[in-house]
Design a protein around this motif. Structure first.
Motif, PDB file in Angstrom:
ATOM      1  N   ASP A 131     -25.255 -37.644  18.831  1.00  0.00           N
ATOM      2  CA  ASP A 131     -25.135 -37.307  20.245  1.00  0.00           C
ATOM      3  C   ASP A 131     -24.136 -38.167  21.005  1.00  0.00           C
ATOM      4  O   ASP A 131     -23.700 -37.786  22.094  1.00  0.00           O
ATOM      5  N   ALA A 181     -38.091 -39.696  19.294  1.00  0.00           N
ATOM      6  CA  ALA A 181     -37.702 -38.347  19.711  1.00  0.00           C
ATOM      7  C   ALA A 181     -36.367 -37.942  19.090  1.00  0.00           C
ATOM      8  O   ALA A 181     -36.183 -36.777  18.696  1.00  0.00           O
ATOM      9  N   ARG A 182     -35.425 -38.878  18.986  1.00  0.00           N
ATOM     10  CA  ARG A 182     -34.126 -38.575  18.376  1.00  0.00           C
ATOM     11  C   ARG A 182     -34.293 -38.262  16.890  1.00  0.00           C
ATOM     12  O   ARG A 182     -33.628 -37.360  16.353  1.00  0.00           O
ATOM     13  N   GLU A 184     -36.916 -36.973  15.420  1.00  0.00           N
ATOM     14  CA  GLU A 184     -37.536 -35.653  15.285  1.00  0.00           C
ATOM     15  C   GLU A 184     -36.543 -34.542  15.602  1.00  0.00           C
ATOM     16  O   GLU A 184     -36.536 -33.491  14.944  1.00  0.00           O
ATOM     17  N   ARG A 185     -35.682 -34.764  16.595  1.00  0.00           N
ATOM     18  CA  ARG A 185     -34.714 -33.734  16.984  1.00  0.00           C
ATOM     19  C   ARG A 185     -33.588 -33.592  15.963  1.00  0.00           C
ATOM     20  O   ARG A 185     -33.178 -32.471  15.628  1.00  0.00           O
ATOM     21  N   GLY A 188     -35.688 -33.601  12.031  1.00  0.00           N
ATOM     22  CA  GLY A 188     -36.873 -32.781  11.827  1.00  0.00           C
ATOM     23  C   GLY A 188     -37.983 -33.517  11.112  1.00  0.00           C
ATOM     24  O   GLY A 188     -38.802 -32.890  10.433  1.00  0.00           O
TER      25      GLY A 188
END
Length: 394
Positions: A131, A181-182, A184-185, A188
């Protein structure tokens, strides 16, 4: 040695991306080394001075990649990122019972046996490949010319490797809910949060604060020290002390007003003393965790920080907590920093050194070691069950 490893007389390899200096990632590495009696550390580059090794890694044996021997490599090792997936795969850790990786980029890609438990502590997914790619490319002025296209192609292949190796470890530990969160995003995969350790015994609490504010970090563009300097330029009656060095140091010094002072790198004791006497620590970047913010709290010093990243895990914000320890601002601008400083000065009496110190107790080294040891025990048991279920009987 921890009980989980001690009971099995277990040998453990610890894999860490690289060791350019003793900062947050290396502090975590030092605590991981305390999980076993004589740790073997595998790292691509090792530039740690001898006094740091003696103080924090006395029982560890370091193994480095072959390119660590290149002349003056400490000046350009980051430019060799395209070689790092290949280099990390050359470390042979298959002779150890378990593998622990400490990874912000490459370490978790180490090759392990199918029956070998692998626990990975994730400081962050690879920032410049995901990102934050466009920010890094813009900072390097890499557009769509030949050099820019080459870098973009290399980052594309790096993402492919990064995604594949994300599924190698049996368990992933994230250093904050932001990084969780990163993970998981991007990958996965589920991860558990274990905050980095803060050496509270090194931190002294000062109840009588001086009149200056402090901002301390590696002086890189993504730390956004420029916003803090701009903010204090517009508040000439308030003093700011900037601690640290980095590639943006000269530019920051050039833009700073007379009320902004730069100390450069400070020895540990001097840094702690500076942090403890500060009226507040001010930070405008987005950190994966931000161990300096937690250390400030350990010194009884309030934190004024951008409300994104690890600051959400560390600061108990004014107006949203019964025992507030700082202020979080929502816009990443110099104006927002100014407004947050004014809000802090208006309500500073509601934030006490005792509350800040109590808040930092959540990040003690004891809690960290227990959490990692417990996760390693589960990784070992998980691998054992997988092997048992995978057996076929005649």
């Amino acid at each position: 040695m921890t009980e989980a490893l001690q009971a099995r007389s277990t040998s453990m390899a610890i894999v860490h991306d690289w060791c350019p200096s003793y900062r947050g990632g290396e502090r975590v590495l030092a605590e991981l080394c305390k999980l076993t009696d004589a740790p073997d550390v595998f790292t691509l580059f090792d530039f740690l001075p001898c006094d740091v090794k003696e103080a924090h890694f006395a029982s560890a044996t370091f193994h480095t990649s072959i390119v660590n021997r290149l002349p003056w490599v400490e000046r350009y090792y980051r430019a060799l990122f395209f070689l790092c997936p290949f280099l990390i795969e050359q470390f042979d850790v298959t002779g150890y019972d378990v593998v622990m990786s400490s990874s912000a980029a490459f370490a978790r890609g180490v090759i392990t046996r199918p029956d070998q438990p692998h626990l990975c502590y994730v400081h962050s997914p690879m920032r410049y490949a995901w990102d934050e790619q466009f920010s890094y490319l813009a900072q390097g002025r890499l557009g769509f010319g030949p050099k820019g296209l080459l870098y973009r192609a290399m980052l594309h292949h790096l993402r492919t490797w990064d995604t594949r190796t994300a599924h190698g470890p049996d368990l992933l530990l994230a250093n904050s809910h932001f990084v969780k969160a990163r993970i998981e995003r991007i990958y996965g995969r589920k991860a558990e949060v274990v905050a980095p350790p803060v050496s509270l015994d090194e931190l002294t609490v000062e109840t009588e604060k001086d009149d200056y504010y402090v901002s301390a970090s590696f002086l890189a563009p993504y730390k956004r020290i420029d916003l803090v300097v701009q903010a204090f330029n517009s508040m000439p009656s308030k003093r700011l002390i900037v601690v640290g060095e980095g590639q943006q140091a000269n530019a920051l010094r050039a833009m700073a007003g007379p009320n902004v002072v730069f100390t450069g790198y400070l020895p540990r004791l001097a840094f702690v003393a500076m942090l403890a006497k500060a009226r507040a620590l001010v930070f405008a970047g987005c950190e994966d965790f931000g161990i300096t913010l937690a250390e400030a709290q350990g010194c009884g010093t309030p934190v004024i920080a951008f409300e994104r990243g690890g600051a959400n895990d560390i600061v108990r914000p004014l107006g949203r907590s019964r025992r507030p320890t700082g202020i979080l601002f929502r816009r990443q601008t110099a104006e927002a920093v100014c407004e947050a400083v004014r809000d802090f000065e208006r309500d500073a009496g509601e934030i006490t050194p005792a509350a800040c110190r109590a808040n930092a107790e959540r990040f003690s080294t004891t809690i960290f070691r227990h959490a990692v040891s417990e996760a390693m025990g589960r990784a070992i048991e998980m691998k054992s069950r997988q092997l048992h279920l995978g057996r076929t009987w005649d």
